[in-house]
Design a protein around this motif. Structure first.
Motif, PDB file in Angstrom:
ATOM      1  N   SER A   1       0.710  -1.245   0.264  1.00 15.73           N
ATOM      2  CA  SER A   1      -0.127   0.150  -0.117  1.00 15.73           C
ATOM      3  C   SER A   1       0.889   1.176   0.099  1.00 15.73           C
ATOM      4  N   PRO A   2       0.269   2.250  -0.288  1.00 17.06           N
ATOM      5  CA  PRO A   2       1.243   3.655  -0.366  1.00 17.06           C
ATOM      6  C   PRO A   2       1.844   3.940   0.914  1.00 17.06           C
ATOM      7  N   ASP A   3       1.293   3.561   2.159  1.00 13.59           N
ATOM      8  CA  ASP A   3       2.006   3.916   3.392  1.00 13.59           C
ATOM      9  C   ASP A   3       2.751   2.712   3.961  1.00 13.59           C
ATOM     10  N   HIS A   4       3.039   1.561   3.062  1.00 17.71           N
ATOM     11  CA  HIS A   4       3.815   0.564   3.517  1.00 17.71           C
ATOM     12  C   HIS A   4       3.118  -0.043   4.672  1.00 17.71           C
ATOM     13  N   GLN A   5       1.998   0.073   5.133  1.00 14.59           N
ATOM     14  CA  GLN A   5       1.292  -0.651   6.378  1.00 14.59           C
ATOM     15  C   GLN A   5       0.472  -1.987   6.076  1.00 14.59           C
ATOM     16  N   LYS A   6       0.090  -2.037   4.743  1.00 14.41           N
ATOM     17  CA  LYS A   6      -0.439  -3.116   4.238  1.00 14.41           C
ATOM     18  C   LYS A   6       0.415  -3.678   3.107  1.00 14.41           C
ATOM     19  N   MET A   7       0.253  -5.316   2.888  1.00 14.77           N
ATOM     20  CA  MET A   7       0.750  -5.848   1.673  1.00 14.77           C
ATOM     21  C   MET A   7       0.164  -6.826   1.229  1.00 14.77           C
ATOM     22  N   GLY A   8       0.299  -7.290   0.162  1.00 19.52           N
ATOM     23  CA  GLY A   8      -0.165  -8.294  -0.848  1.00 19.52           C
ATOM     24  C   GLY A   8       0.638  -9.506  -0.625  1.00 19.52           C
ATOM     25  N   LYS A   9       0.303 -10.532  -1.158  1.00 25.52           N
ATOM     26  CA  LYS A   9       1.407 -11.841  -1.180  1.00 25.52           C
ATOM     27  C   LYS A   9       2.310 -11.537  -1.952  1.00 25.52           C
ATOM     28  N   GLY A  10       3.220 -12.119  -1.694  1.00 23.65           N
ATOM     29  CA  GLY A  10       4.764 -12.123  -2.234  1.00 23.65           C
ATOM     30  C   GLY A  10       5.593 -13.251  -2.066  1.00 23.65           C
ATOM     31  N   SER A  11       6.890 -12.906  -2.555  1.00 19.65           N
ATOM     32  CA  SER A  11       7.712 -14.033  -2.461  1.00 19.65           C
ATOM     33  C   SER A  11       9.074 -13.492  -1.845  1.00 19.65           C
ATOM     34  N   THR A  12       9.797 -14.313  -0.849  1.00 20.62           N
ATOM     35  CA  THR A  12      11.073 -13.839  -0.433  1.00 20.62           C
ATOM     36  C   THR A  12      11.978 -14.670  -0.862  1.00 20.62           C
ATOM     37  N   PHE A  13      13.155 -14.311  -1.113  1.00 23.57           N
ATOM     38  CA  PHE A  13      14.382 -14.800  -1.418  1.00 23.57           C
ATOM     39  C   PHE A  13      15.464 -14.666  -0.789  1.00 23.57           C
ATOM     40  N   SER A  14      16.305 -15.801  -0.615  1.00 22.07           N
ATOM     41  CA  SER A  14      17.741 -15.536  -0.098  1.00 22.07           C
ATOM     42  C   SER A  14      18.684 -14.715  -1.103  1.00 22.07           C
ATOM     43  N   LYS A  15      20.034 -14.543  -0.711  1.00 26.26           N
ATOM     44  CA  LYS A  15      20.628 -13.958  -1.689  1.00 26.26           C
ATOM     45  C   LYS A  15      20.968 -15.063  -2.935  1.00 26.26           C
ATOM     46  N   GLU A  16      21.582 -16.213  -2.429  1.00 28.58           N
ATOM     47  CA  GLU A  16      21.489 -17.312  -3.531  1.00 28.58           C
ATOM     48  C   GLU A  16      20.273 -17.663  -4.437  1.00 28.58           C
ATOM     49  N   GLU A  17      18.932 -17.341  -3.988  1.00 32.52           N
ATOM     50  CA  GLU A  17      17.789 -17.593  -4.801  1.00 32.52           C
ATOM     51  C   GLU A  17      17.728 -16.469  -5.703  1.00 32.52           C
ATOM     52  N   ILE A  18      18.064 -15.374  -5.128  1.00 38.27           N
ATOM     53  CA  ILE A  18      17.619 -14.099  -5.992  1.00 38.27           C
ATOM     54  C   ILE A  18      18.872 -14.067  -7.139  1.00 38.27           C
ATOM     55  N   GLU A  19      19.955 -14.628  -6.820  1.00 40.95           N
ATOM     56  CA  GLU A  19      21.155 -14.577  -7.978  1.00 40.95           C
ATOM     57  C   GLU A  19      20.673 -15.660  -9.030  1.00 40.95           C
TER      58      GLU A  19
END
Length: 75
Positions: free
Chosen positions: A45-63
């Motif tokens: 959201s514009p104020d960064h207080q709400k979020m949608g579903k997403g994905s989180t990656f380690s450094k190795e995964e993002i590489e």
């Protein structure tokens, strides 16, 4: 389950898109629950207080994702 849910956006790395409602799909470094920050791709959201579903990656995964995307021939 604990009601203590915390996160901190450590660094904004970029915005991929923005909806008419102002929500942005962003790549950020986010610390979840006080743990070391990981790469995180999701809508906020514009104020960064709400979020949608997403994905989180380690450094190795993002590489690995970066290498995969660089090797693609987009149609």
């Amino acid at each position: 389950m604990s009601d203590d849910f915390s996160f901190q956006i450590v660094k904004n790395l970029g915005t991929l898109s923005e909806s008419k409602g102002g929500w942005k799909t962003e790549l950020n470094l986010v610390s979840w629950g006080g743990r070391p920050a990981k790469y995180d791709l999701r809508s906020w959201s514009p104020d960064h207080q709400k979020m949608g579903k997403g994905s989180t990656f380690s450094k190795e995964e993002i590489e690995a994702l970066k290498n995969l995307l660089n090797s693609l021939e987009l149609e």
